[in-house]
Design a protein around this motif. Structure first.
Motif, short mmCIF file in Angstrom:
data_model
loop_
_atom_site.label_atom_id
_atom_site.label_comp_id
_atom_site.label_asym_id
_atom_site.label_seq_id
_atom_site.Cartn_x
_atom_site.Cartn_y
_atom_site.Cartn_z
N THR A 104 -6.52 5.85 5.95
CA THR A 104 -6.09 5.06 7.11
C THR A 104 -4.97 4.07 6.77
OG1 THR A 104 -7.65 3.23 6.77
CG2 THR A 104 -8.46 5.16 7.98
N LEU A 105 -4.66 3.92 5.48
CA LEU A 105 -3.66 2.96 5.07
C LEU A 105 -2.26 3.55 5.23
CD1 LEU A 105 -5.32 1.60 1.79
CD2 LEU A 105 -5.31 0.54 4.06
N PRO A 106 -1.26 2.71 5.40
CA PRO A 106 0.11 3.23 5.46
C PRO A 106 0.54 3.76 4.10
CG PRO A 106 0.13 0.85 5.38
CD PRO A 106 -1.31 1.24 5.54
N GLY A 107 1.61 4.56 4.07
CA GLY A 107 2.12 5.04 2.80
C GLY A 107 1.43 6.30 2.34
N HIS A 108 1.19 6.41 1.03
CA HIS A 108 0.67 7.64 0.43
C HIS A 108 -0.48 7.34 -0.52
CE1 HIS A 108 3.88 10.21 2.02
NE2 HIS A 108 4.69 9.20 1.78
N TRP A 109 -1.26 8.37 -0.75
CA TRP A 109 -2.43 8.30 -1.64
C TRP A 109 -2.26 9.36 -2.71
CZ3 TRP A 109 -7.51 11.10 -0.12
CH2 TRP A 109 -8.47 10.95 -1.15
N VAL A 110 -2.24 8.93 -3.98
CA VAL A 110 -2.14 9.85 -5.11
C VAL A 110 -3.42 9.74 -5.93
CG1 VAL A 110 -0.88 10.43 -7.22
CG2 VAL A 110 0.37 9.67 -5.18
N ALA A 111 -4.13 10.85 -6.04
CA ALA A 111 -5.40 10.89 -6.79
C ALA A 111 -5.26 11.85 -7.97
CB ALA A 111 -6.54 11.35 -5.88
N ASN A 112 -5.85 11.47 -9.09
CA ASN A 112 -5.84 12.30 -10.30
C ASN A 112 -7.26 12.26 -10.85
OD1 ASN A 112 -4.76 13.85 -12.41
ND2 ASN A 112 -4.30 12.03 -13.64
N GLU A 113 -8.11 13.16 -10.34
CA GLU A 113 -9.54 13.04 -10.58
C GLU A 113 -10.19 14.39 -10.90
OE1 GLU A 113 -11.24 10.26 -10.71
OE2 GLU A 113 -9.88 8.80 -9.77
N PRO B 101 5.22 -5.25 0.08
CA PRO B 101 6.40 -5.49 0.93
C PRO B 101 6.57 -4.37 1.96
CG PRO B 101 7.04 -4.89 -1.31
CD PRO B 101 5.58 -5.14 -1.34
N ALA B 102 6.92 -4.73 3.16
CA ALA B 102 7.01 -3.77 4.26
C ALA B 102 8.16 -2.79 4.09
CB ALA B 102 7.16 -4.52 5.59
N ASP B 103 9.18 -3.16 3.31
CA ASP B 103 10.34 -2.28 3.16
C ASP B 103 10.22 -1.35 1.95
OD1 ASP B 103 10.49 -4.29 1.32
OD2 ASP B 103 12.62 -4.73 1.63
N ALA B 104 9.02 -1.23 1.40
CA ALA B 104 8.76 -0.30 0.29
C ALA B 104 7.67 0.68 0.69
CB ALA B 104 8.34 -1.07 -0.96
N THR B 105 7.66 1.86 0.06
CA THR B 105 6.63 2.86 0.31
C THR B 105 5.38 2.50 -0.47
OG1 THR B 105 8.28 4.60 0.65
CG2 THR B 105 6.03 5.30 0.13
N LEU B 106 4.29 2.20 0.23
CA LEU B 106 3.03 1.89 -0.44
C LEU B 106 2.44 3.17 -1.02
CD1 LEU B 106 0.65 -0.05 -1.09
CD2 LEU B 106 -0.32 0.61 1.14
N VAL B 107 2.05 3.11 -2.29
CA VAL B 107 1.38 4.23 -2.95
C VAL B 107 0.09 3.70 -3.56
CG1 VAL B 107 1.50 6.06 -4.67
CG2 VAL B 107 3.59 5.32 -3.49
N VAL B 108 -1.04 4.09 -3.00
CA VAL B 108 -2.34 3.78 -3.58
C VAL B 108 -2.70 4.95 -4.50
CG1 VAL B 108 -4.79 3.38 -3.13
CG2 VAL B 108 -3.05 2.46 -1.56
N PHE B 109 -3.00 4.66 -5.77
CA PHE B 109 -3.27 5.75 -6.70
C PHE B 109 -4.39 5.37 -7.66
CE2 PHE B 109 -0.46 3.10 -9.17
CZ PHE B 109 -0.72 3.38 -10.51
N HIS B 110 -4.94 6.40 -8.29
CA HIS B 110 -6.02 6.21 -9.27
C HIS B 110 -6.13 7.45 -10.14
CE1 HIS B 110 -8.57 8.62 -6.48
NE2 HIS B 110 -7.93 7.91 -5.55
N SER B 111 -6.56 7.25 -11.38
CA SER B 111 -6.71 8.34 -12.36
C SER B 111 -8.03 8.18 -13.09
CB SER B 111 -5.57 8.32 -13.38
OG SER B 111 -4.33 8.61 -12.78
N SER B 112 -8.89 9.21 -13.01
CA SER B 112 -10.15 9.23 -13.74
C SER B 112 -10.96 7.96 -13.51
CB SER B 112 -9.91 9.45 -15.24
OG SER B 112 -9.30 10.69 -15.47
N VAL B 113 -11.11 7.61 -12.24
CA VAL B 113 -11.81 6.39 -11.86
C VAL B 113 -13.06 6.68 -11.04
CG1 VAL B 113 -11.63 4.35 -10.36
CG2 VAL B 113 -9.79 4.89 -11.95
#
Length: 311
Positions: free
Chosen positions: A259-268, A229-241
């Motif tokens: 390049t994607l909107p929002g934020h990227w959370v990595a746990n690697e 949804p456009a009215d939410a903050t997109l968070v792409v994330f991954h852990s030990s992947v």
């Protein structure tokens, strides 16, 4: 790195002090020429300790005695090898949400969560679990995720999640007994609390299943992200992947996600997703690096049991 090196590294970095049974098995396999020769008939990505041990546990084999384990693997190798070729270590550890929570709670709310390598999607419910950081309880309900948090205050509240989706090459369904049995087999033998946590988290996910799609982390990510949804903050994330992703695809993914909107959370693992400068990790076992939009924030333990924020 030879297969023996892989098993010794697993014993030293991950199992020591965390799973005595798996530390013993890893060291035994590393010095067993026959078992190493069998493992070397598999593709390199399929020789990893967690995969072998999980397949043996799934089949009811012994993992508490190296001699009995060796006899079981030697006698049943054709079936074990067949299972290792078609399965992957899809450990779906809800406890990792405890390490992610301080980051997720600080982002602009509400959130649209998109997990890469989602397995059964249990880490897509950080808003539904309860958390215990020392004597501080955040949220209520089950499971309760314990985490030793150092260098940052626990979040005051859980995030607000209005959309959740996952992408995986082989998504699992926690309402399917066979898929749940595989997730259970991937939990280390001494970790009864993690087994109980799996059942509780599976009940949460099963009551309100996420959108889980079969797909590639590069080819199919943009289309799925566009459904948020456009009215939410997109968070792409991954852990030990990312350790399971070939280096070229890994590089393509990190270039794409920026390049994607929002934020990227990595746990690697920092050996898999490097950062230019990092402080020394805490003593006592293997640590991942938690990062937001490529900026490293903290050392985290593999199952979310501790997170140490950088100064």
């Amino acid at each position: 790195m030879t297969t023996a090196d892989i098993y010794l590294a697993f014993a030293d970095r991950e199992a020591r002090g965390v799973s005595p049974a798996y530390e013993r098995l890893s060291r035994a396999v590393a010095r067993d020429a026959e078992l190493l020769a069998l493992l070397d008939t598999l593709p390199p990505a399929k020789r990893q300790p967690n995969l072998l041990f999980g397949v043996v546990r799934l089949g009811g084999g012994p993992v508490d005695d190296p001699a009995a384990f060796r006899a079981y693997v030697s006698a049943g190798w054709p079936e074990i090898a067949a299972q290792m070729r078609v399965r992957a270590t899809q450990t779906n550890e809800a406890g990792r949400c405890a390490a992610l929570l301080p980051v997720l709670a600080a982002l602009p709310q509400p959130l649209a969560l998109l997990e890469v390598g989602a397995s059964a999607g249990l880490c897509l419910y950080p808003d539904r679990y309860a958390y215990r950081y020392g004597d501080r309880l955040v949220g209520d309900g089950e499971p309760v995720l314990d985490c030793v948090l150092t260098g940052v205050a626990p979040p005051a509240r859980r995030p607000e999640v209005v959309w959740r989706a996952g992408l995986d090459v082989n998504p699992l369904d926690v309402t399917d007994p066979a898929d749940l049995a595989w997730l259970d087999a991937l939990i280390w033998p001494e970790h009864r609390h993690r087994r109980e946590r799996l059942r509780a988290a599976a009940a949460v996910a099963g009551s309100d299943p996420p959108l889980l799609l079969r797909g590639d982390l590069v080819d199919d990510l943009p289309a799925l992200a566009a459904r948020a949804p456009a009215d939410a903050t997109l968070v792409v994330f991954h852990s030990s992947v990312l350790y399971q992703v070939p280096p070229a695809r890994r590089a393509a993914f990190t270039a794409l996600v920026g390049t994607l909107p929002g934020h990227w959370v990595a746990n690697e693992d920092p050996a898999v997703l490097p950062h230019t400068t990092l402080p020394e990790p805490p003593a006592g076992g293997f640590h991942n690096v938690l990062a937001l939009d490529g900026r490293p924030l903290a050392w985290t333990r593999g199952h979310g049991q501790a997170a140490t924020w950088f100064a």
